[in-house]
Design an enzyme around this catalytic site. Structure first.
Site, PDB file in Angstrom:
ATOM      1  N   GLY A 217       0.774  -1.238   0.000  1.00  0.00           N
ATOM      2  CA  GLY A 217       0.000   0.000   0.000  1.00  0.00           C
ATOM      3  C   GLY A 217       0.803   1.283   0.000  1.00  0.00           C
ATOM      4  O   GLY A 217       0.227   2.376   0.054  1.00  0.00           O
ATOM      5  N   GLU A 264       4.819  -6.184   2.263  1.00  0.00           N
ATOM      6  CA  GLU A 264       4.689  -6.843   0.950  1.00  0.00           C
ATOM      7  C   GLU A 264       4.189  -5.798  -0.036  1.00  0.00           C
ATOM      8  O   GLU A 264       2.993  -5.609  -0.210  1.00  0.00           O
ATOM      9  CB  GLU A 264       3.772  -8.077   1.033  1.00  0.00           C
ATOM     10  CG  GLU A 264       2.478  -7.841   1.772  1.00  0.00           C
ATOM     11  CD  GLU A 264       1.614  -9.090   1.923  1.00  0.00           C
ATOM     12  OE1 GLU A 264       2.167 -10.185   2.071  1.00  0.00           O
ATOM     13  OE2 GLU A 264       0.385  -8.923   1.899  1.00  0.00           O
ATOM     14  N   ARG A 267       3.275  -2.004  -6.023  1.00  0.00           N
ATOM     15  CA  ARG A 267       3.352  -0.754  -6.792  1.00  0.00           C
ATOM     16  C   ARG A 267       4.636   0.046  -6.538  1.00  0.00           C
ATOM     17  O   ARG A 267       5.311   0.477  -7.472  1.00  0.00           O
ATOM     18  CB  ARG A 267       2.145   0.116  -6.401  1.00  0.00           C
ATOM     19  CG  ARG A 267       1.948   1.362  -7.228  1.00  0.00           C
ATOM     20  CD  ARG A 267       0.805   2.209  -6.649  1.00  0.00           C
ATOM     21  NE  ARG A 267      -0.388   1.436  -6.396  1.00  0.00           N
ATOM     22  CZ  ARG A 267      -1.354   1.201  -7.298  1.00  0.00           C
ATOM     23  NH1 ARG A 267      -1.263   1.732  -8.490  1.00  0.00           N
ATOM     24  NH2 ARG A 267      -2.403   0.469  -6.989  1.00  0.00           N
ATOM     25  N   CYS A 342     -13.133   0.387 -29.755  1.00  0.00           N
ATOM     26  CA  CYS A 342     -14.395   0.995 -30.174  1.00  0.00           C
ATOM     27  C   CYS A 342     -15.305   1.178 -28.967  1.00  0.00           C
ATOM     28  O   CYS A 342     -16.413   0.629 -28.926  1.00  0.00           O
ATOM     29  CB  CYS A 342     -15.060   0.133 -31.233  1.00  0.00           C
ATOM     30  SG  CYS A 342     -13.943  -0.238 -32.584  1.00  0.00           S
ATOM     31  N   TYR A 371       0.662  -2.708 -12.263  1.00  0.00           N
ATOM     32  CA  TYR A 371      -0.764  -2.736 -12.569  1.00  0.00           C
ATOM     33  C   TYR A 371      -1.057  -2.103 -13.934  1.00  0.00           C
ATOM     34  O   TYR A 371      -2.056  -1.405 -14.109  1.00  0.00           O
ATOM     35  CB  TYR A 371      -1.584  -2.036 -11.465  1.00  0.00           C
ATOM     36  CG  TYR A 371      -1.323  -2.615 -10.086  1.00  0.00           C
ATOM     37  CD1 TYR A 371      -1.730  -3.906  -9.769  1.00  0.00           C
ATOM     38  CD2 TYR A 371      -0.647  -1.885  -9.113  1.00  0.00           C
ATOM     39  CE1 TYR A 371      -1.476  -4.446  -8.517  1.00  0.00           C
ATOM     40  CE2 TYR A 371      -0.387  -2.421  -7.848  1.00  0.00           C
ATOM     41  CZ  TYR A 371      -0.806  -3.703  -7.565  1.00  0.00           C
ATOM     42  OH  TYR A 371      -0.568  -4.241  -6.327  1.00  0.00           O
TER      43      TYR A 371
HETATM   44  C1  LIG Z   1      -2.175  -6.067  -3.774  1.00  0.00           C
HETATM   45  C2  LIG Z   1      -1.677  -6.502  -2.457  1.00  0.00           C
HETATM   46  C3  LIG Z   1      -0.429  -6.068  -1.997  1.00  0.00           C
HETATM   47  C4  LIG Z   1       0.415  -5.083  -2.754  1.00  0.00           C
HETATM   48  O1  LIG Z   1      -0.193  -3.843  -2.783  1.00  0.00           O
HETATM   49  P1  LIG Z   1       0.560  -2.542  -3.323  1.00  0.00           P
HETATM   50  O2  LIG Z   1      -0.461  -1.489  -3.139  1.00  0.00           O
HETATM   51  O3  LIG Z   1       0.882  -2.797  -4.754  1.00  0.00           O
HETATM   52  O4  LIG Z   1       1.772  -2.350  -2.499  1.00  0.00           O
HETATM   53  C5  LIG Z   1       0.024  -6.557  -0.797  1.00  0.00           C
HETATM   54  N1  LIG Z   1      -0.715  -7.429  -0.064  1.00  0.00           N
HETATM   55  C6  LIG Z   1      -1.925  -7.858  -0.472  1.00  0.00           C
HETATM   56  C7  LIG Z   1      -2.679  -8.807   0.378  1.00  0.00           C
HETATM   57  C8  LIG Z   1      -2.442  -7.404  -1.669  1.00  0.00           C
HETATM   58  O5  LIG Z   1      -3.661  -7.814  -2.051  1.00  0.00           O
END
Ligand SMILES: *Cc1c(COP(=O)(O)O)cnc(C)c1O
Length: 391
Positions: A217, A264, A267, A342, A371
């Site tokens: 996130g 984890e 992005r 289209c 993404y």
């Molecule tokens: C998508 C996701 C992430 C990665 O999210 P980012 O916003 O790309 O850092 C991490 N953990 C879980 C469970 C996710 O679904």
């Protein structure tokens, strides 16, 4: 002689990814580990570049487990995702997945049953869907009704199952509650909330977590500094140095028995190192709007449609132009960039002021590494796919 195909490619900077990820990892405090959430971009060369730098991969399907193992037979893998099937759980155990992030009580039972049948015990983190309030971020993954994780109110039942089932071992909690957060202080606020929640659960239920996974996130800024859509680079990015500096202090307040704090991120690790380049095929004014039509569109790059934003781009001037054809252009005016599909929804950027753009120029959409291709509906209308260049 036939004309060359118009430019349409994703270009990835693998050296940039490796350098950025190395810096990100180096600034993490003790006990903290960075995993790569591969759904952001699971292209083999990207996984290959990241594998030696991150602590492992976070995956959410059997396909992603296979991609992780195709890159490295030993890289640690965390298996999350809201709908794990029995065959996927079997595959995960056979592939030596490090931990399962469990999304429901039924899933605990499923994992336990598969593990028992395989003569194994699976380490699990319980993914909890918290009751808010949360710091502001673009997409709240929890706090309201979302399908992810175990409702905080049902935690006692899940903990009981985790303790009693023979095929699982409780290792801690997983909390991924938001997406694309640009504010270090908001992120720290959220992690403080996580600390308080987990310590309360430990006290209330007489348990100890070894691992707390705080999710991803960390955001990427797609908006120009001025706030007005204009061609060029977006505004300031998430300040990782400032964040980790404060994180150091915060982690020092975490209980000593939490031996590992997992991040984890998807992005934040890769977005900046992918560019989607596409040639302008036409420029025209329809009912007062200046349209720039490109070879490509949301079937290659769905991110702007999915987030309902104008994606930042640069214009690369290309002087070559065939004799005998008119060459339309827009100068100093707002343009809407659309693709070859289209459907009026095929929009990459809206009302963006450009200095000049002509048919035959190339638009370079920046921050397209996460993404982008990964989330797009590639075969709608059966146009050719873009090239993918990794260097
Ligand atoms: C998508 C996701 C992430 C990665 O999210 P980012 O916003 O790309 O850092 C991490 N953990 C879980 C469970 C996710 O679904």
């Amino acid at each position: 002689m036939s004309a060359p195909e118009p430019v349409c490619r994703y270009r990835y900077d693998l050296t940039g990814i490796a350098e950025h990820a190395s810096k990100v990892v180096a600034q993490l405090p003790e006990r903290c580990r960075m995993f790569y959430a591969m759904k952001a971009n699971s292209a083999h060369p990207i996984l290959h570049a990241l594998a030696p730098i991150v602590s492992g991969f976070e995956v959410a399907s059997g396909g992603e487990i296979a991609k992780a193992r195709a890159v490295d037979t030993d890289v640690p893998v965390l298996f999350g995702g809201p709908a794990k099937t029995q065959p996927e759980i079997e595959q995960a155990l056979a592939a030596g997945v490090l931990r399962f992030h469990v999304e429901s009580v039924l899933e605990l039972h499923r994992i336990s049953a598969v593990a028992v049948a395989a003569g194994r015990v699976a380490d699990v983190l319980l993914r909890v869907n918290l009751a808010g309030p949360f710091p502001p971020a673009t997409i709240a993954m929890a706090g309201g009704a979302t399908q992810f994780g175990i409702d905080e109110g049902r935690l006692p039942e899940a903990l009981r199952a985790a303790r009693e089932l023979p095929g699982v071992r409780f290792a801690g909690f997983h909390l991924h509650s938001l997406s694309n957060n640009l504010s270090p202080s908001a992120h720290l606020q959220m992690l403080t909330l996580y600390r308080d929640k987990v310590t309360r659960w430990e006290r209330d239920h007489g348990l100890r977590s070894e691992v707390v996974n705080v999710g991803g996130g960390i955001g990427v800024n797609y908006t120009p500094a001025s706030g007005v859509p204009a061609q060029g680079e977006p505004g300031p990015q998430f300040d990782w140095s400032a964040f980790t500096c404060e994180l150091d202090r915060l982690v020092a307040t975490f209980p000593a028995h939490w031996r590992e704090i997992d991040f984890e991120c998807g992005r934040f690790l890769v977005a900046a190192f992918g560019t989607y380049e596409t040639e302008v095929l036409d420029v025209k004014r329809n009912h007062g709007t200046q349209y720039v039509v490109v070879r490509g569109g949301t079937h290659h790059f769905r991110l702007p449609a999915s987030w309902q934003h104008s994606h930042p781009f640069r214009v690369r001037a290309v002087d070559a132009w065939p004799d005998g054809l008119p060459r339309p252009e827009a100068r100093g005016s707002a343009v809407t960039v659309v693709g070859e599909l289209c459907t009026p929804k095929d929009v990459l950027a809206r009302d963006v002021v450009v200095d000049r753009v002509r048919a035959g120029d190339v638009l370079e959409f920046v921050y397209a590494g996460a993404y982008g291709w990964e989330i797009s509906h590639h075969d709608f209308l059966s146009h050719p796919h873009p090239e993918h260049v990794f260097r």
